[in-house]
Design a protein around this motif. Structure first.
Motif, PDB file in Angstrom:
ATOM      1  N   GLY A 269       0.780  -1.019  -0.044  1.00  0.00           N
ATOM      2  CA  GLY A 269      -0.073  -0.081   0.018  1.00  0.00           C
ATOM      3  C   GLY A 269       0.691   1.423  -0.194  1.00  0.00           C
ATOM      4  N   ILE A 270       0.376   2.172  -0.590  1.00  0.00           N
ATOM      5  CA  ILE A 270       1.112   3.428  -0.881  1.00  0.00           C
ATOM      6  C   ILE A 270       0.790   4.271   0.521  1.00  0.00           C
ATOM      7  CG2 ILE A 270       1.493   5.681  -2.159  1.00  0.00           C
ATOM      8  CD1 ILE A 270       0.598   4.254  -4.588  1.00  0.00           C
ATOM      9  N   LEU A 271       1.757   5.082   0.892  1.00  0.00           N
ATOM     10  CA  LEU A 271       1.365   5.754   2.156  1.00  0.00           C
ATOM     11  C   LEU A 271       1.211   7.374   1.994  1.00  0.00           C
ATOM     12  CD1 LEU A 271       4.353   4.520   4.223  1.00  0.00           C
ATOM     13  CD2 LEU A 271       1.976   3.363   4.386  1.00  0.00           C
ATOM     14  N   ALA A 272       0.428   7.894   2.813  1.00  0.00           N
ATOM     15  CA  ALA A 272       0.188   9.389   2.727  1.00  0.00           C
ATOM     16  C   ALA A 272       0.361  10.194   4.004  1.00  0.00           C
ATOM     17  CB  ALA A 272      -1.245   9.615   2.168  1.00  0.00           C
ATOM     18  N   ASP A 273       0.704  11.289   3.913  1.00  0.00           N
ATOM     19  CA  ASP A 273       0.919  11.982   5.362  1.00  0.00           C
ATOM     20  C   ASP A 273       0.446  13.516   5.051  1.00  0.00           C
ATOM     21  OD1 ASP A 273       2.415  13.233   7.297  1.00  0.00           O
ATOM     22  OD2 ASP A 273       4.198  13.306   6.487  1.00  0.00           O
ATOM     23  N   ALA A 290       4.323  26.048   9.893  1.00  0.00           N
ATOM     24  CA  ALA A 290       2.987  25.744  10.078  1.00  0.00           C
ATOM     25  C   ALA A 290       1.926  27.091   9.316  1.00  0.00           C
ATOM     26  CB  ALA A 290       2.607  26.082  11.621  1.00  0.00           C
ATOM     27  N   ALA A 291       2.838  27.803   8.381  1.00  0.00           N
ATOM     28  CA  ALA A 291       1.794  28.738   7.668  1.00  0.00           C
ATOM     29  C   ALA A 291       1.812  28.236   6.346  1.00  0.00           C
ATOM     30  CB  ALA A 291       2.898  29.985   7.613  1.00  0.00           C
ATOM     31  N   PRO A 292       0.845  28.576   5.405  1.00  0.00           N
ATOM     32  CA  PRO A 292       0.473  28.077   4.060  1.00  0.00           C
ATOM     33  C   PRO A 292       1.596  28.828   3.219  1.00  0.00           C
ATOM     34  CG  PRO A 292      -1.047  29.898   4.512  1.00  0.00           C
ATOM     35  CD  PRO A 292      -0.305  29.458   6.015  1.00  0.00           C
ATOM     36  N   PRO A 293       1.978  28.033   2.016  1.00  0.00           N
ATOM     37  CA  PRO A 293       0.968  26.948   1.368  1.00  0.00           C
ATOM     38  C   PRO A 293       1.406  25.736   2.096  1.00  0.00           C
ATOM     39  CG  PRO A 293       2.894  27.537   0.072  1.00  0.00           C
ATOM     40  CD  PRO A 293       2.773  28.421   1.056  1.00  0.00           C
ATOM     41  N   TYR A 294       0.405  24.910   2.355  1.00  0.00           N
ATOM     42  CA  TYR A 294       0.317  23.610   3.115  1.00  0.00           C
ATOM     43  C   TYR A 294       0.739  22.467   2.105  1.00  0.00           C
ATOM     44  CZ  TYR A 294      -2.037  26.091   6.779  1.00  0.00           C
ATOM     45  OH  TYR A 294      -2.403  27.271   7.789  1.00  0.00           O
ATOM     46  N   THR A 295       1.292  21.266   2.671  1.00  0.00           N
ATOM     47  CA  THR A 295       1.823  20.433   1.585  1.00  0.00           C
ATOM     48  C   THR A 295       1.278  19.092   2.199  1.00  0.00           C
ATOM     49  OG1 THR A 295       3.958  20.080   2.936  1.00  0.00           O
ATOM     50  CG2 THR A 295       3.755  21.857   0.991  1.00  0.00           C
ATOM     51  N   ALA A 296       1.432  18.143   1.543  1.00  0.00           N
ATOM     52  CA  ALA A 296       1.249  16.775   2.218  1.00  0.00           C
ATOM     53  C   ALA A 296       2.090  15.853   1.268  1.00  0.00           C
ATOM     54  CB  ALA A 296      -0.219  16.380   1.919  1.00  0.00           C
ATOM     55  N   ARG A 297       2.273  14.511   1.639  1.00  0.00           N
ATOM     56  CA  ARG A 297       3.479  13.768   1.134  1.00  0.00           C
ATOM     57  C   ARG A 297       2.574  12.489   0.649  1.00  0.00           C
ATOM     58  NH1 ARG A 297       8.104  11.932   4.426  1.00  0.00           N
ATOM     59  NH2 ARG A 297       6.587  11.831   5.954  1.00  0.00           N
ATOM     60  N   VAL A 298       3.306  11.765  -0.460  1.00  0.00           N
ATOM     61  CA  VAL A 298       2.807  10.496  -0.858  1.00  0.00           C
ATOM     62  C   VAL A 298       4.052   9.667  -1.002  1.00  0.00           C
ATOM     63  CG1 VAL A 298       1.708   9.067  -2.797  1.00  0.00           C
ATOM     64  CG2 VAL A 298       0.692  11.410  -2.087  1.00  0.00           C
ATOM     65  N   ILE A 299       4.112   8.361  -0.348  1.00  0.00           N
ATOM     66  CA  ILE A 299       5.107   7.998   0.018  1.00  0.00           C
ATOM     67  C   ILE A 299       5.045   6.237  -0.255  1.00  0.00           C
ATOM     68  CG2 ILE A 299       6.979   7.207   1.620  1.00  0.00           C
ATOM     69  CD1 ILE A 299       5.455   9.449   3.179  1.00  0.00           C
TER      70      ILE A 299
END
Length: 316
Positions: A269-273, A290-299
């Motif tokens: 399974g691919i992970l997300a964060d 903690a300030a925008p622009p916000y990000t997320a990760r796919v791992i």
């Protein structure tokens, strides 16, 4: 009347037997001389057929166990249930782990058309960098010694490059682990990129559907801390400060993806964060992060312990 005496049976003389045996021997020699090249040709074709079958089976088994294969750094093909080391002279069970990918038995895969065992050569774990990511792989070769059953002096396998040089009547093939791992890497990367693009689009749609349209709200997930700066109606769960399975946090539902779309090419399974310190999010301990622009990760975890990460960036 007196009956006539039966005729006396006469056998072959020694000279006649010797002449007959000589004639048969000459005819056998002529036949052998005529059939020998034909038989060698047929055995050569059978060798090529078996090597072709073995090449396909070994590659399929390699692809099916791509993560396990690169766990071994030494010169060995770490097929689960049947590792094959460099220099192995095949026995009946050598290719047992790959025989399930072939129509031939392990014993037949291990012998050429002359009924002689083949030999396996394996490199140590090698690596190449692709797009900043290290790909690990092994190269291997399988060689038949031909009619004489002996590997010629000029036949050589270079473990540093995977190059196989064939001499005399030897035959062989190369198992290209890099080609296998590169294809799996690219398939994994394409699935991850699809998740990233979908997640960015989802972020934008959540932002545009929010009457406040506040850039200080993180639309990559449901509330964490501080709750006021997360999207309460988001279909994607907060990952709790660490990567989590993409399928477990609702990404599939949010992005309209099937379970297979969130599985890498290695079957994991691919992970997300959306909330660890490796992302920009409202709960980050560093105010700047903690300030925008916000990000997320796919791992995704790659063979040999390498990791592939792609970032999703807030889109407004």
């Amino acid at each position: 009347m007196r009956s006539a005496a039966p005729a006396r049976l006469r056998g072959f003389s020694l000279v006649e037997v010797v002449i007959a045996v000589s004639i048969v021997s000459v005819m056998a020699a002529i036949a052998a001389a005529a059939l020998g090249p034909w038989l060698a040709f047929r055995q050569g074709l059978e060798t090529e057929r078996r090597l072709k079958e073995l090449a396909a089976a070994m590659e399929a088994a390699y692809r099916d166990n791509a993560i396990a294969m690169e766990a071994a750094s030494g010169p060995v093909l770490a097929y689960p249930g049947g590792a094959i080391a460099d220099g192995t002279v095949a026995g009946d069970a050598t290719f047992q782990a790959v025989a399930r990918f072939s129509s031939l038995s392990s014993a037949l895969l291990g012998r050429d058309g002359f009924n002689m065992p083949v030999r396996v050569f394996v490199s140590p774990r090698l690596s190449q960098t692709v797009g900043g990511v290290v790909l690990y792989y092994h190269m291997a070769a399988v060689v038949s010694g031909g009619r004489n059953g002996r590997i010629e002096t000029g036949t050589a396998f270079d473990p540093a490059t995977g190059r196989l040089t064939i001499a005399g009547d030897d035959k062989g093939f190369v198992l290209d682990g890099y080609r296998v791992q590169r294809a799996l890497y690219e398939l994994t990367a394409s699935r991850m990129q699809r998740i990233v693009q979908g997640w960015q689009q989802y972020y934008q749609s959540r932002y545009l559907s929010d009457p406040s349209r506040s850039v200080s709200i993180d639309y990559f997930g449901r509330p964490g801390a501080p709750a006021a700066r997360w999207d309460p109606g988001n279909a994607v769960a907060h990952t709790g400060g660490a990567p989590a399975a993409a399928s477990a946090i609702g990404l599939g539902t949010a992005l309209g993806l099937a379970a297979a779309d969130m599985t890498d090419a290695y079957g994991n399974g691919i992970l997300a964060d959306n909330s660890s310190t490796a992302t920009r999010n409202p709960g980050h301990p560093d105010p700047a992060m903690a300030a925008p622009p916000y990000t997320a990760r796919v791992i995704a975890q790659l063979p040999g312990g390498a990791v592939l990460e792609l970032s999703a960036i807030a889109t407004y």
